[in-house]
Enzyme design. Structure first.
Site, PDB file in Angstrom:
ATOM      1  N   ASN A  92       0.839  -1.204   0.000  1.00 59.05           N
ATOM      2  CA  ASN A  92       0.000   0.000   0.000  1.00 59.05           C
ATOM      3  C   ASN A  92       0.872   1.252   0.000  1.00 59.05           C
ATOM      4  OD1 ASN A  92      -2.895   1.045   0.411  1.00 59.05           O
ATOM      5  ND2 ASN A  92      -1.696   2.219   1.887  1.00 59.05           N
ATOM      6  N   GLU A 112      -1.290   0.615  -5.145  1.00 62.33           N
ATOM      7  CA  GLU A 112      -1.176   1.954  -5.754  1.00 62.33           C
ATOM      8  C   GLU A 112       0.044   2.059  -6.672  1.00 62.33           C
ATOM      9  OE1 GLU A 112      -1.979   1.604  -2.501  1.00 62.33           O
ATOM     10  OE2 GLU A 112      -3.588   3.009  -2.011  1.00 62.33           O
ATOM     11  N   ASP A 167      -4.429  21.814   7.688  1.00 56.81           N
ATOM     12  CA  ASP A 167      -4.868  20.782   6.742  1.00 56.81           C
ATOM     13  C   ASP A 167      -5.572  21.422   5.546  1.00 56.81           C
ATOM     14  OD1 ASP A 167      -5.474  18.207   5.682  1.00 56.81           O
ATOM     15  OD2 ASP A 167      -5.325  17.403   7.699  1.00 56.81           O
TER      16      ASP A 167
HETATM   17  C1  LIG Z   1      -0.412  15.898   0.117  1.00 55.88           C
HETATM   18  C2  LIG Z   1      -1.203  14.860   0.846  1.00 55.88           C
HETATM   19  C3  LIG Z   1      -1.023  14.673   2.198  1.00 55.88           C
HETATM   20  C4  LIG Z   1      -1.720  13.685   2.881  1.00 55.88           C
HETATM   21  N1  LIG Z   1      -1.474  13.464   4.195  1.00 55.88           N
HETATM   22  C5  LIG Z   1      -2.046  12.420   4.828  1.00 55.88           C
HETATM   23  C6  LIG Z   1      -1.685  12.102   6.181  1.00 55.88           C
HETATM   24  O1  LIG Z   1      -0.882  12.780   6.807  1.00 55.88           O
HETATM   25  N2  LIG Z   1      -2.265  11.011   6.746  1.00 55.88           N
HETATM   26  C7  LIG Z   1      -3.170  10.217   6.083  1.00 55.88           C
HETATM   27  O2  LIG Z   1      -3.618   9.221   6.662  1.00 55.88           O
HETATM   28  N3  LIG Z   1      -3.550  10.512   4.820  1.00 55.88           N
HETATM   29  C8  LIG Z   1      -3.013  11.587   4.168  1.00 55.88           C
HETATM   30  N4  LIG Z   1      -3.346  11.876   2.886  1.00 55.88           N
HETATM   31  C9  LIG Z   1      -4.437  11.111   2.219  1.00 55.88           C
HETATM   32  C10 LIG Z   1      -4.010   9.792   1.653  1.00 55.88           C
HETATM   33  O3  LIG Z   1      -2.820   9.827   0.896  1.00 55.88           O
HETATM   34  C11 LIG Z   1      -5.122   9.267   0.743  1.00 55.88           C
HETATM   35  O4  LIG Z   1      -6.347   9.380   1.378  1.00 55.88           O
HETATM   36  C12 LIG Z   1      -4.968   7.850   0.278  1.00 55.88           C
HETATM   37  O5  LIG Z   1      -5.840   7.714  -0.769  1.00 55.88           O
HETATM   38  C13 LIG Z   1      -5.360   6.763   1.252  1.00 55.88           C
HETATM   39  O6  LIG Z   1      -5.394   5.519   0.574  1.00 55.88           O
HETATM   40  P1  LIG Z   1      -5.295   4.111   1.334  1.00 55.88           P
HETATM   41  O7  LIG Z   1      -6.442   4.075   2.316  1.00 55.88           O
HETATM   42  O8  LIG Z   1      -5.376   3.083   0.261  1.00 55.88           O
HETATM   43  O9  LIG Z   1      -3.979   4.060   2.026  1.00 55.88           O
HETATM   44  C14 LIG Z   1      -2.674  12.892   2.191  1.00 55.88           C
HETATM   45  C15 LIG Z   1      -2.870  13.101   0.826  1.00 55.88           C
HETATM   46  C16 LIG Z   1      -2.155  14.070   0.156  1.00 55.88           C
HETATM   47  C17 LIG Z   1      -2.378  14.253  -1.300  1.00 55.88           C
END
Ligand SMILES: Cc1cc2nc3c(=O)[nH]c(=O)nc-3n(C[C@H](O)[C@H](O)[C@H](O)COP(=O)(O)O)c2cc1C
Length: 436
Positions: free
Chosen positions: A139, A200, A246
């Protein structure tokens, strides 16, 4: 396209700024990036650090499209295709990201930015974090990191993200590799939330070739062209994380989050660190844009969907606009219901006909003014699960609750469509009318 190729291309077309003056990562750099309107930039002289810092390669839809080798208009289809057909990446021997290997690493050597007065500490934000889950596999997800000392940082793991799910059902430490300085494909793929079990990095590889490298100290693979890879472990220790700004440009509060401990850092030769300022364009586009294909797919199940935009004014997270080819009287309302399924945190969606430009706020407001009646064309859903990022939601219980609003600004099907058409004047060559 790989990151260094994109930076070269942006420089050749005059779209990249180089700053030679010394810049401090404490407050100054974030302000310079913001004052440049997040135009792509390389800071060559970073106070107290040897590494240059770059930012801004995902600050507009056009630049993101260039990084993906497509156009703004064709990007949605490209994302939908990549989500539907992930491609297993190849493994590279002697990868660029391991040209330099540091076995006794010090997080202070990396130019973490302190963005704003009131932040909990120095943060790394362009941090694509790779883990493996025994059941669901590899992931990639962004997790901001707040530096605590030379070896430790707290990682923000939002509930329901795969990393948090894996962490919560594991007793021991979790191996995690944090990749900083990535191609557009990797950045976009890590922002996507495909169903659990979908890799991903295979989506990144479907967007453009993204070979991987085996980590030196971990059983994990990372994009082989990342500028910097921090290899380490998410431990069972908790420490303070935040406050931090945020997406909604409001302050996220301090929490207790897992402590990440670094074991090894690998980099490319002449590695560049990547900055990404929170709450502004790049953060917003990366969060919102990957929701467009998931909304598109859900809406396409019930009506003909022609475009989706998650809009900036809604923090690029809470609001979207959807364009459809309306065929039946209830298509607008059906599209609203489907759109909410496509993006669970969304709070407001507006549906437009295909003659309305959904990149143009004036065009959309015109459609609302001329095609929408609040008594018949609106859906209000009270007490729905909502986003933790919305200060106006009800955060008093275990789950955040919000009310959701859907607006159907499509024209009715049972009246003369001419009544709703926007007239247009002809275009003439004005030179024929000016004195010579
Ligand atoms: C610039 C940026 C910063 C992010 N920071 C966080 C973070 O600090 N913690 C978090 O859990 N998700 C964060 N996200 C969101 C996740 O990357 C995103 O929701 C991701 O799709 C989760 O997918 P998953 O559930 O398959 O891991 C961020 C996204 C971006 C674009």
């Amino acid at each position: 396209m790989q990151l260094r190729d994109l930076l070269k291309e942006l420089e050749a077309s005059g779209d990249l700024v180089r700053i030679k003056k010394e810049v401090d990562v404490k407050f100054e750099m974030a302000n310079v990036i913001n004052s440049l309107g997040e135009k792509p930039v390389i800071f060559e002289n970073v106070k107290g650090h040897t590494m240059p810092v770059f930012a801004g390669i995902a600050s507009s839809r056009d630049i993101i499209a260039r990084g993906l080798g497509t156009t703004k208009e064709d990007m949605l289809v490209k994302l939908v295709e990549a989500l539907g057909t992930p491609k297993e990446p190849e493994l590279l021997e002697n990868p660029p990201c391991q040209e330099v290997v540091i076995h006794d690493p010090d997080l202070n050597t990396l130019p973490f930015l302190t963005h704003l007065d009131g932040d909990g500490g120095p943060y790394a934000t362009a941090t694509v974090s790779i883990i493996k889950d025994k059941e669901t596999g590899r992931n990639a997800c962004y997790h901001r990191l707040m530096r605590l000392d030379s070896k430790r940082a707290t990682a923000r793991l939002i509930p329901k993200r795969q990393t948090r799910t894996t962490y919560d059902r594991t007793k021991n430490d979790i191996e995690m590799a944090i990749c900083i300085g990535n191609s557009t494909s990797v950045m976009i793929a890590a922002s996507l939330g495909p169903p659990s079990g979908v890799d991903e990095l295979a989506i990144a590889n479907a967007l453009s070739p993204t070979p991987l490298a085996k980590c030196i100290t971990l059983d994990l693979e990372v994009p082989a062209h990342s500028e910097i890879v921090i290899e380490g472990r998410l431990t069972r220790d908790l420490d303070r994380e935040g406050p931090f700004v945020d997406l909604t440009e409001t302050r996220d509060f301090e929490r207790q989050e897992p402590v990440f401990v670094v074991d090894c850092i690998t980099t490319r030769n002449e590695a560049m660190y990547q900055a990404l300022i929170p709450g502004r364009l790049e953060h917003k586009l990366l969060m919102g844009m990957p929701k467009e294909p998931t909304i598109y797919e859900e809406v396409s199940k019930v009506v003909t969907c022609t475009n989706v935009v998650v809009t900036m004014g809604g923090g690029s997270w809470l609001h979207s606009v959807v364009q459809i080819e309306k065929e039946n009287p209830d298509d607008g309302i059906r599209a609203i219901q489907a759109a909410f399924k496509g993006h669970k945190s969304m709070k407001q969606v507006t549906i437009f006909d295909s003659d309305v430009d959904i990149y143009d706020p004036i065009s959309m407001e015109w459609a609302l003014a001329t095609r929408f009646q609040a008594t018949s064309d609106m859906l209000i859903l009270p007490k729905q699960p909502g986003s933790s990022l919305d200060p106006s939601s009800d955060h008093s219980g275990k789950k955040t609750l919000t009310s959701k609003l859907g607006l159907d600004a499509t024209k009715p099907t049972d009246v003369d469509p001419k009544k709703y058409e926007k007239v247009s004047y002809g275009n003439i060559d004005i030179n024929d009318y000016l004195e010579k």
